[in-house]
Design a protein around this motif. Structure first.
Motif, short mmCIF file in Angstrom:
data_model
loop_
_atom_site.label_atom_id
_atom_site.label_comp_id
_atom_site.label_asym_id
_atom_site.label_seq_id
_atom_site.Cartn_x
_atom_site.Cartn_y
_atom_site.Cartn_z
N GLN A 1 0.82 -1.21 0.00
CA GLN A 1 0.00 0.00 0.00
C GLN A 1 0.86 1.26 0.00
O GLN A 1 0.32 2.37 0.05
N GLY A 2 2.19 1.08 -0.03
CA GLY A 2 3.07 2.23 -0.05
C GLY A 2 3.09 3.00 1.25
O GLY A 2 3.13 4.24 1.26
N ALA A 3 3.05 2.27 2.40
CA ALA A 3 2.91 2.92 3.70
C ALA A 3 4.21 3.51 4.24
O ALA A 3 4.20 4.12 5.30
N GLY A 4 5.34 3.31 3.56
CA GLY A 4 6.57 4.00 3.95
C GLY A 4 7.18 3.54 5.25
O GLY A 4 7.36 2.34 5.49
N PRO A 5 7.52 4.49 6.16
CA PRO A 5 8.26 4.17 7.38
C PRO A 5 7.57 3.12 8.26
O PRO A 5 8.25 2.37 8.97
N ARG A 6 6.23 3.05 8.25
CA ARG A 6 5.55 2.05 9.08
C ARG A 6 5.94 0.64 8.65
O ARG A 6 5.96 -0.27 9.47
N VAL A 7 6.25 0.45 7.38
CA VAL A 7 6.64 -0.87 6.90
C VAL A 7 7.93 -1.30 7.59
O VAL A 7 8.08 -2.47 7.98
N THR B 1 8.97 -0.36 10.55
CA THR B 1 8.64 -0.69 11.94
C THR B 1 8.09 -2.11 12.05
O THR B 1 8.51 -2.88 12.92
N TYR B 2 7.16 -2.45 11.18
CA TYR B 2 6.59 -3.80 11.20
C TYR B 2 7.64 -4.86 10.87
O TYR B 2 7.70 -5.91 11.50
N ALA B 3 8.44 -4.59 9.85
CA ALA B 3 9.44 -5.58 9.44
C ALA B 3 10.48 -5.79 10.54
O ALA B 3 10.92 -6.93 10.78
N GLN B 4 10.90 -4.72 11.20
CA GLN B 4 11.86 -4.85 12.30
C GLN B 4 11.26 -5.66 13.45
O GLN B 4 11.93 -6.52 14.04
N ARG B 5 9.99 -5.40 13.77
CA ARG B 5 9.35 -6.12 14.88
C ARG B 5 9.22 -7.60 14.54
O ARG B 5 9.46 -8.46 15.40
N ALA C 1 14.77 -5.90 4.29
CA ALA C 1 15.63 -5.33 3.25
C ALA C 1 14.79 -4.61 2.20
O ALA C 1 15.13 -3.50 1.76
N TYR C 2 13.69 -5.21 1.80
CA TYR C 2 12.80 -4.55 0.83
C TYR C 2 12.25 -3.25 1.40
O TYR C 2 12.08 -2.26 0.69
N ALA C 3 11.93 -3.25 2.71
CA ALA C 3 11.40 -2.04 3.33
C ALA C 3 12.45 -0.92 3.30
O ALA C 3 12.12 0.24 3.02
N TYR C 4 13.70 -1.27 3.61
CA TYR C 4 14.76 -0.26 3.53
C TYR C 4 14.93 0.25 2.10
O TYR C 4 15.15 1.44 1.87
N GLN C 5 14.85 -0.67 1.15
CA GLN C 5 14.99 -0.26 -0.24
C GLN C 5 13.90 0.73 -0.63
O GLN C 5 14.16 1.76 -1.26
N ALA C 6 12.66 0.41 -0.24
CA ALA C 6 11.54 1.30 -0.58
C ALA C 6 11.71 2.67 0.04
O ALA C 6 11.28 3.68 -0.51
N ALA C 7 12.35 2.72 1.23
CA ALA C 7 12.57 3.99 1.92
C ALA C 7 13.78 4.74 1.38
O ALA C 7 14.07 5.84 1.84
N GLY C 8 14.50 4.13 0.42
CA GLY C 8 15.66 4.77 -0.17
C GLY C 8 16.96 4.55 0.57
O GLY C 8 17.98 5.14 0.22
#
Length: 606
Positions: free
Chosen positions: A419-425, A427-431, A455-462
């Motif tokens: 859904q393109g939720a950004g930083p929340r992704v 947080t969830y992935a780390q948890r 890793a994908y979450a970090y990539q999406a965040a740049g």
């Protein structure tokens, strides 16, 4: 037997009320707001036919008694006498009526027992008009039935936590929390009653306390008493965070111990539990969700349907929760939640093992409620549940996470990513990764998969450096675990071959990221080839219309565009857009992203 003067033996109808009979309780508390509720109580003055019965109901600590006392003391209701009766029990009602009888005729006090005095008071009420009885804190309508059912004159004002039993009332006033400005005013006026002080954090404290009047008064009184050690409202907030059980339970000097939020709700739960123990279990479970819009489907496995419905009904009746039949959801005050999930060995309703069990039950219910797919038609269900997952992971300590918690945040994090939720992704992935590492071990395949999701979450965040490091480390760990079957491998391929294929896909992703990060024609050509291989693999394994395949097509178009082949990139994006419109719908984030790219607005898809 005591002989009575003739005047005391006359019929109750002939006894006039002398001046000074009012016993209105002291209005010690500051009064703010409540204009609309006061107007509702005034409105009954227009209806003078027969007895007037009004009921003010709401959560314990909401200010029902304060409202009744303020209205009776300040509004032009024209009633006399005004009598206050502590009506929390049948005995209390009887004693209050007996006190009225002796106030009318003092000589009766030594001549008649309490029961006869109460009967005498009822006779007087039935034969006079213009009086007002305030029946405070009614726990059982049966305790006041002789008044509500038998009188045809006068006025009764009832306060009660019960919300669903006042069908005979002329009008019903549901009391809610104060508005933000009103609670701010109340806290400020009490906290500064001993002189000026630093009010840093006042608004935040009022919000944390859910604008509940009793909690505001309790906090403000604590600030006055402990000005040296707790100089600001923000310092009080810190105490709540560090010592919640003590702060909710303890009263300041001069305040009755039962006038704290913990004690008030303890008494309510005593009564509820005596009637139906699963209701208390339900309340502790609700404590882990967001306070509003809780789907009743999350309560389905609490017990069999009759027991569950009885529990919901009891909590609603005692104003501990409220229902919205139109949406099929329930709501609960955030401070009730905070108390219900705070362990206190001194409180039988908040034993640590019961709270832990409720937390785990809430987690399981959320997992069961998650949709089986992420198609657009399931998005409303996902979005309705996400706030409650947010609340759970915010309030539950990471060290209490189970594999069920990890599965929950892993799946919801995947939905948020798409859904393109950004930083929340992140947080969830780390948890999820932290929980899997603790429960399953660092090199378990599920843990490694969670690391890839991060890793994908970090990539999406740049943050390509973190993404690449995770991809590469996961490759090393994945190959070290090559003898363990991969649950992510397609079909029945396992062991070494599947391990290399699984690792290779993510290694190609890491190399592609390197190419983008480092630039240069050679790197960009390598990125194009890698993305072509990723797309071919996903088309073969998942099909041409799977969302992951569509995302790979978008990434390949980005690689073409980065390497200077804008025409080929636009052509592939056009094809992908057609696929997206057909397969995932116009509202899908990937559809929007590709449209933006075709319009010249470029945002990389993870």
């Amino acid at each position: 037997m005591v002989a009575l003067p003739p005047a005391e033996l006359q019929p109750a109808a002939q006894v006039d009320a002398p001046p000074g009979l009012d016993n209105l309780r002291s209005r010690r508390h500051l009064f703010v707001g409540r204009a609309s509720e006061l107007d509702l109580l005034d409105a009954a003055l227009d209806d003078q036919a027969g007895a007037v019965v009004q009921a003010v109901h709401g959560l314990g600590g909401i200010g029902k008694s304060t409202l009744a006392a303020h209205w009776a003391a300040t509004r032009a209701h024209g009633c006399a006498p005004v009598r206050w009766i502590e009506a929390d029990s049948r005995a209390g009602v009887q004693q209050g009526l007996a006190d009225l009888a002796t106030a009318l005729q003092p000589a009766l006090a030594s001549a008649l027992p309490v029961e006869k005095l109460a009967e005498r008071a009822l006779q007087w009420l039935a034969t006079h008009t213009g009086w007002l009885l305030i029946l405070d804190n009614v726990n059982d309508p049966a305790d006041i039935a002789t008044l509500t059912d038998g009188l045809t004159t006068g006025r009764l004002l009832i306060t009660s936590r019960l919300a669903t039993t006042w069908h005979h009332a002329t009008n019903l006033v549901r009391l809610d929390v104060l508005g933000p400005d009103e609670s701010l005013d109340l806290l400020t006026r009490i906290a500064t009653s001993a002189g000026p002080r630093d009010l840093d954090g006042t608004a935040d404290l009022c919000a944390e306390l859910g604008h509940l009047p009793l909690a505001i008064e309790q906090a403000a009184a604590y600030l006055v008493e402990n000005q040296l050690t707790t100089p600001t409202p923000r310092a009080y907030l810190d105490l709540i965070a560090q010592h919640p059980a003590d702060m909710y339970r303890d009263a300041v000097v001069g305040t009755a111990p039962e006038r704290t939020i913990a004690r008030i709700w303890h008494l309510t739960l005593d009564r509820i539990t005596a009637l139906h123990r699963p209701a208390a279990d339900l309340l502790r479970t609700l404590a882990w969700y967001a306070p509003d819009h809780i789907p009743t489907t999350l309560l389905n496995d609490l017990a069999d349907p009759p027991a569950r419905n009885k529990a919901i009904g009891l909590l609603t009746a005692y104003s501990m929760i409220s229902r919205d039949p139109g949406t099929g959801t329930v709501a609960i005050h955030r401070l009730v939640q905070a108390l219900a999930r705070t362990a206190d060995p001194q409180d039988p309703h908040r034993q640590p093992h019961d709270i832990a069990r409720a937390r785990d039950h809430a987690t399981q219910q959320l997992v069961r409620a998650l949709p089986d797919d992420e198609t657009p038609k399931s998005w409303p269900a996902w979005r309705a549940l996400v706030p409650h997952v947010d609340a759970l992971i915010d309030h539950a300590l990471p060290e209490t996470d189970t594999d069920t918690t990890a599965d929950l945040v892993h799946r919801v994090g995947g939905f948020l990513r798409n859904q393109g939720a950004g930083p929340r992704v992140i947080t969830y992935a780390q948890r999820a990764l932290s929980a899997y590492q603790r429960v399953l071990g660092t090199n378990h395949l599920v843990t490694l998969n969670a690391r890839i999701r991060l890793a994908y979450a970090y990539q999406a965040a740049g943050d390509l450096d973190k993404a690449i490091a995770l991809f590469e480390q996961t490759l090393v760990d994945r190959l070290a675990a090559k003898d363990t079957p991969s649950p992510d491998a397609p079909g029945d391929r396992t062991n070494l071959a599947a391990s290399y294929e699984w690792a290779g896909d993510h290694l190609r992703r890491a190399m592609a990221l390197h190419a983008y990060a480092n630039g240069g024609a050679g790197h960009l050509e390598q990125a194009v080839r890698l993305h072509e291989r990723i797309l071919a693999t996903r088309q073969q394994e998942l099909g041409d219309s799977h969302p992951a395949t569509l995302a790979s097509r978008s990434n390949l178009a980005d690689a073409y565009r980065a390497s200077g082949d804008a025409q080929r990139a636009a052509s592939l994006d056009q094809q992908t857009l057609a696929h997206c419109l057909r397969e995932v719908g116009e509202d899908h984030p990937l559809t929007t992203l590709i449209r933006h790219k075709l319009a010249g607005i470029h945002t990389p898809w993870p």
